[in-house]
Design an enzyme around this catalytic site. Sequence first.
Site, PDB file in Angstrom:
ATOM      1  N   ASP A  18       0.902  -1.135  -0.156  1.00  0.00           N
ATOM      2  CA  ASP A  18      -0.033  -0.110  -0.026  1.00  0.00           C
ATOM      3  C   ASP A  18       0.833   1.107  -0.098  1.00  0.00           C
ATOM      4  OD1 ASP A  18      -2.118   2.038   0.526  1.00  0.00           O
ATOM      5  OD2 ASP A  18      -3.264   0.470   1.128  1.00  0.00           O
ATOM      6  N   HIS A  59     -12.342  -0.907  -8.508  1.00  0.00           N
ATOM      7  CA  HIS A  59     -13.425   0.023  -8.589  1.00  0.00           C
ATOM      8  C   HIS A  59     -12.946   1.504  -8.202  1.00  0.00           C
ATOM      9  CE1 HIS A  59     -15.294   0.229  -4.289  1.00  0.00           C
ATOM     10  NE2 HIS A  59     -14.111   0.312  -4.343  1.00  0.00           N
TER      11      HIS A  59
END
Length: 155
Positions: A18, A59
């Site tokens: 991340d 998404h």
Amino acid sequence: MAIAIAKAFPTMMCVVLDLPNIIGECKKINNESNLKFIGGSMFDEIPHANAILLKCILHDWSDNDCVKILKKCKESIPSKHKVGNLIIIDTVMEEGLDKLISDEFDKAKNFMDVMMMTLYVAKERTKKEWEKLFDEAGFNEYKMTPLGLRSLIEV
Ligand SMILES: C[S@@+](CC[C@H](N)C(=O)[O-])C[C@H]1O[C@@H](n2cnc3c(N)ncnc32)[C@H](O)[C@@H]1O
């Protein structure tokens, strides 16, 4: 989720990638010896792995960015013995208006779709739209399993 997976499979080495500012916080809560947190960007490099899990990631991004991310995943999983797996947990929209308004899951998916369009330059995708991304990134096989609000997509 990574902590749960690392606990359930103690012989499997798990890595979370991340952004560096996010990873700093995660490191503080990790006690698993088979779980590492790496700060970096998935647009630059994804650490090599036999399997990659993208949960609620694609998404957030436009089609162009999704193809870039998927290509980075392809580079990072071994192709030599065809053992690599890309696992996606994300929304798959139903096609056709009747179905769209038919149940609570579909209403929630529509709400998420509008939210992704307004908050980011992103969207929820239909089966056809997912297929197009996989095709453009060079993947040729996938299996979708609906799980309610989200689906499991093995690529
Ligand atoms: C919607 S969250 C999903 C997090 C988690 N997988 C989940 O399901 O709860 C998207 C994550 O992508 C991370 N992210 C954003 N840009 C990134 C990048 N360029 N490289 C790696 N991670 C990134 C964000 O920091 C955030 O943690």
